[in-house]
Enzyme design. Structure first.
Site, PDB file in Angstrom:
ATOM      1  N   ARG A 159       6.724  -5.980 -10.603  1.00 27.03           N
ATOM      2  CA  ARG A 159       7.143  -6.170 -11.660  1.00 27.03           C
ATOM      3  C   ARG A 159       6.941  -7.707 -11.104  1.00 27.03           C
ATOM      4  O   ARG A 159       6.962  -8.614 -10.636  1.00 27.03           O
ATOM      5  CB  ARG A 159       8.662  -5.704 -10.380  1.00 27.03           C
ATOM      6  CG  ARG A 159       9.619  -4.419 -11.241  1.00 27.03           C
ATOM      7  CD  ARG A 159       9.979  -4.242 -12.098  1.00 27.03           C
ATOM      8  NE  ARG A 159      10.806  -3.384 -12.488  1.00 27.03           N
ATOM      9  CZ  ARG A 159      10.148  -1.793 -12.932  1.00 27.03           C
ATOM     10  NH1 ARG A 159       8.658  -1.945 -13.011  1.00 27.03           N
ATOM     11  NH2 ARG A 159      10.858  -0.593 -12.847  1.00 27.03           N
ATOM     12  N   ASP A 210       0.507  -6.960 -16.206  1.00 21.70           N
ATOM     13  CA  ASP A 210       1.572  -5.789 -17.516  1.00 21.70           C
ATOM     14  C   ASP A 210       2.836  -6.070 -17.308  1.00 21.70           C
ATOM     15  O   ASP A 210       3.641  -5.735 -18.057  1.00 21.70           O
ATOM     16  CB  ASP A 210       0.894  -4.215 -16.494  1.00 21.70           C
ATOM     17  CG  ASP A 210       0.819  -3.398 -17.483  1.00 21.70           C
ATOM     18  OD1 ASP A 210       0.779  -3.522 -18.950  1.00 21.70           O
ATOM     19  OD2 ASP A 210       2.276  -2.290 -17.081  1.00 21.70           O
ATOM     20  N   GLU A 216      11.073 -10.238 -19.114  1.00 21.05           N
ATOM     21  CA  GLU A 216      10.399  -9.113 -20.197  1.00 21.05           C
ATOM     22  C   GLU A 216      11.326  -8.516 -21.539  1.00 21.05           C
ATOM     23  O   GLU A 216      12.356  -8.276 -21.213  1.00 21.05           O
ATOM     24  CB  GLU A 216       9.286  -8.577 -19.712  1.00 21.05           C
ATOM     25  CG  GLU A 216       9.265  -7.231 -19.450  1.00 21.05           C
ATOM     26  CD  GLU A 216       8.532  -5.962 -18.481  1.00 21.05           C
ATOM     27  OE1 GLU A 216       8.861  -5.483 -18.439  1.00 21.05           O
ATOM     28  OE2 GLU A 216       7.567  -7.163 -17.688  1.00 21.05           O
ATOM     29  N   ARG A 221       4.482  -2.755   4.926  1.00 20.37           N
ATOM     30  CA  ARG A 221       5.535  -3.264   5.896  1.00 20.37           C
ATOM     31  C   ARG A 221       4.836  -3.135   7.613  1.00 20.37           C
ATOM     32  O   ARG A 221       5.337  -3.984   8.100  1.00 20.37           O
ATOM     33  CB  ARG A 221       7.116  -2.337   5.145  1.00 20.37           C
ATOM     34  CG  ARG A 221       7.657  -2.467   4.098  1.00 20.37           C
ATOM     35  CD  ARG A 221       9.077  -1.800   4.825  1.00 20.37           C
ATOM     36  NE  ARG A 221       9.572  -1.862   3.236  1.00 20.37           N
ATOM     37  CZ  ARG A 221      10.165  -0.961   2.648  1.00 20.37           C
ATOM     38  NH1 ARG A 221       8.686  -0.370   1.776  1.00 20.37           N
ATOM     39  NH2 ARG A 221      10.440  -1.834   0.940  1.00 20.37           N
ATOM     40  N   SER A 222       3.982  -1.722   7.137  1.00 19.29           N
ATOM     41  CA  SER A 222       3.516  -1.324   8.890  1.00 19.29           C
ATOM     42  C   SER A 222       1.933  -1.658   8.233  1.00 19.29           C
ATOM     43  O   SER A 222       1.552  -0.717   7.764  1.00 19.29           O
ATOM     44  CB  SER A 222       4.002  -0.386   9.420  1.00 19.29           C
ATOM     45  OG  SER A 222       3.890   0.887   9.063  1.00 19.29           O
ATOM     46  N   HIS A 252       3.575  -4.265 -20.641  1.00 23.49           N
ATOM     47  CA  HIS A 252       3.980  -3.396 -19.836  1.00 23.49           C
ATOM     48  C   HIS A 252       4.146  -1.645 -19.973  1.00 23.49           C
ATOM     49  O   HIS A 252       5.031  -1.144 -20.631  1.00 23.49           O
ATOM     50  CB  HIS A 252       5.701  -3.139 -19.588  1.00 23.49           C
ATOM     51  CG  HIS A 252       6.263  -2.859 -18.446  1.00 23.49           C
ATOM     52  ND1 HIS A 252       7.371  -3.125 -17.757  1.00 23.49           N
ATOM     53  CD2 HIS A 252       5.711  -2.034 -17.052  1.00 23.49           C
ATOM     54  CE1 HIS A 252       7.657  -2.872 -16.677  1.00 23.49           C
ATOM     55  NE2 HIS A 252       6.766  -1.672 -16.439  1.00 23.49           N
ATOM     56  N   LEU A 286       0.681  -1.120   0.258  1.00 26.32           N
ATOM     57  CA  LEU A 286       0.269  -0.128   0.063  1.00 26.32           C
ATOM     58  C   LEU A 286       0.862   1.360  -0.186  1.00 26.32           C
ATOM     59  O   LEU A 286       1.063   1.903   0.855  1.00 26.32           O
ATOM     60  CB  LEU A 286      -1.616  -0.227   1.138  1.00 26.32           C
ATOM     61  CG  LEU A 286      -2.476   0.773   1.087  1.00 26.32           C
ATOM     62  CD1 LEU A 286      -2.845   0.707   0.316  1.00 26.32           C
ATOM     63  CD2 LEU A 286      -2.635   1.546   2.504  1.00 26.32           C
ATOM     64  N   GLY A 287       1.361   1.530  -0.791  1.00 24.58           N
ATOM     65  CA  GLY A 287       2.338   2.350  -1.445  1.00 24.58           C
ATOM     66  C   GLY A 287       1.688   3.443  -1.957  1.00 24.58           C
ATOM     67  O   GLY A 287       0.208   3.732  -2.242  1.00 24.58           O
ATOM     68  N   ARG A 288       2.555   4.885  -2.858  1.00 23.16           N
ATOM     69  CA  ARG A 288       1.954   5.197  -3.520  1.00 23.16           C
ATOM     70  C   ARG A 288       0.948   5.055  -4.975  1.00 23.16           C
ATOM     71  O   ARG A 288       0.003   5.259  -4.655  1.00 23.16           O
ATOM     72  CB  ARG A 288       2.363   6.451  -4.371  1.00 23.16           C
ATOM     73  CG  ARG A 288       3.306   7.251  -3.462  1.00 23.16           C
ATOM     74  CD  ARG A 288       4.997   7.761  -4.602  1.00 23.16           C
ATOM     75  NE  ARG A 288       5.276   8.894  -3.102  1.00 23.16           N
ATOM     76  CZ  ARG A 288       7.046   8.652  -3.109  1.00 23.16           C
ATOM     77  NH1 ARG A 288       6.854   7.190  -3.629  1.00 23.16           N
ATOM     78  NH2 ARG A 288       7.676   9.324  -2.837  1.00 23.16           N
ATOM     79  N   ILE A 296       0.795  -5.247 -11.619  1.00 21.65           N
ATOM     80  CA  ILE A 296       1.494  -3.874 -11.749  1.00 21.65           C
ATOM     81  C   ILE A 296       2.745  -3.086 -11.562  1.00 21.65           C
ATOM     82  O   ILE A 296       3.464  -2.358 -11.796  1.00 21.65           O
ATOM     83  CB  ILE A 296       0.312  -2.601 -12.020  1.00 21.65           C
ATOM     84  CG1 ILE A 296      -0.340  -2.677 -10.702  1.00 21.65           C
ATOM     85  CG2 ILE A 296      -0.618  -2.919 -13.126  1.00 21.65           C
ATOM     86  CD1 ILE A 296       0.764  -2.165 -10.148  1.00 21.65           C
TER      87      ILE A 296
END
Length: 315
Positions: free
Chosen positions: A234, A258, A263, A177-178, A281, A154-156, A232
């Site tokens: 890597r 994607d 790739e 991570r938290s 991608h 749950l990053g950007r 989406i």
């Protein structure tokens, strides 16, 4: 032309992107890291900045070819191709292009999920082939709205995906991570436990060694026969062999991808499956977003050369 201070590395730069970089300062161009050693010694000594685009590994050995190098400006939010530890040890700053691509990548994640649930590629083929007008019906498919979705990372970008899916009345779960501040979304410390609780797994991790195989065979098995995987991030973040096994054996319902290992040489097993939606991608692949990415890459280089703070430093 005076001695170059900028090395443009990456054959994938578009004409517009290269033109913007070339107009900014004296430059040299190579198609990727393997060609760097072939540059004349005088050229290599003059390089102070590298504008980098691509997935070739950029290691300490390549960095050592440029004794005056001070910054590597990566085109893209993911920088796993660059050896950050090696750059830091040599006093070289690395930048990336976060945030400007969040919307496009999140849009594609949701689009692939809808396309997978509603079997849209097969629907398009039915119409184009004339089989629909000839009387062939299209089978009922699966509702996407209201799904229980787990976001892995749950990053950007993961948060943008979650926000979009919440608007589709989805129940949002996540691993990170938290635990983070959210509007009531459910946190899981274990991706296996989260996979047991959701119908859809959306992978939005950063790449690199730390996340390699994070979505393991155990996670995929825990998802179950109605499970859908959307990736989406890597190709390295998923155990691709385990994913293929599960898709081929019907142990999960499908996937939207994607990104892939190795790739653009996609494992041919994917091409035989009708329960997977494949994309080249293209997560950030809109004209508007790629233009913003190129401008941010250049802005970081110009800031470094002017002795000003970098806009988006990694290290």
């Amino acid at each position: 032309m005076s001695d170059p201070v900028l090395l443009i590395s990456g054959a994938a730069f578009t004409d517009e992107e290269r033109a913007r970089l070339e107009a900014s300062m004296p430059f040299a161009f190579v198609s990727g890291p393997p060609d760097m050693a072939a540059l004349e010694e005088g050229t290599r000594k003059s390089i102070r900045a590298i504008a980098f685009k691509g997935h070739h590994s950029l290691t300490g050995a390549e960095m050592d070819l440029f004794p005056g190098l001070g910054v590597i400006a990566n085109y893209g939010v993911g920088y796993d191709a660059i050896d950050i530890a090696a750059a830091t040890a040599r006093g070289i700053k690395v930048t990336n292009t976060p945030d400007v691509l969040n919307d496009d990548v999140a849009d594609l994640a949701v689009a692939m999920l809808i396309a997978q649930c509603r079997n849209m590629v097969a629907g398009d083929a039915l119409v184009r082939s004339g089989r629909w007008s000839a009387g062939e019906s299209f089978p009922l498919n699966r509702q996407m709205s209201g799904s229980t979705v787990g976001i892995v990372g749950l990053g950007r970008i993961g948060r943008e995906i979650a926000n979009r899916l919440a608007a589709f009345k989805c129940e949002i779960h996540y691993t990170s991570r938290s635990e983070k501040e959210t509007p009531g979304w459910t946190y899981h410390s274990s991706p296996v436990e989260m996979a047991k609780a959701v119908d859809v797994l959306v992978v939005a991790l950063v790449g690199g060694k730390e996340t390699e195989g994070h979505v393991s065979r155990q996670v995929i098995d825990a998802l179950g026969p109605r499970g859908i995987v959307i990736n989406i991030s890597r190709g390295s973040t998923i155990d691709e062999g385990a994913l293929l096994d599960a898709l081929e054996e019907g142990r999960i319902a499908g996937a939207g991808l994607d990104v892939f290992l190795n790739e653009p040489k996609v494992d041919p097993r994917f091409l035989k499956l009708d329960n997977v939606h494949l994309q080249p991608h293209q997560g950030s692949g809109s004209v508007e977003t790629r233009r913003r990415m190129a401008k941010l890459q250049l802005a970081n280089i110009e800031a470094f050369l002017a002795g000003e703070p970098l806009q988006t430093p990694v290290n």
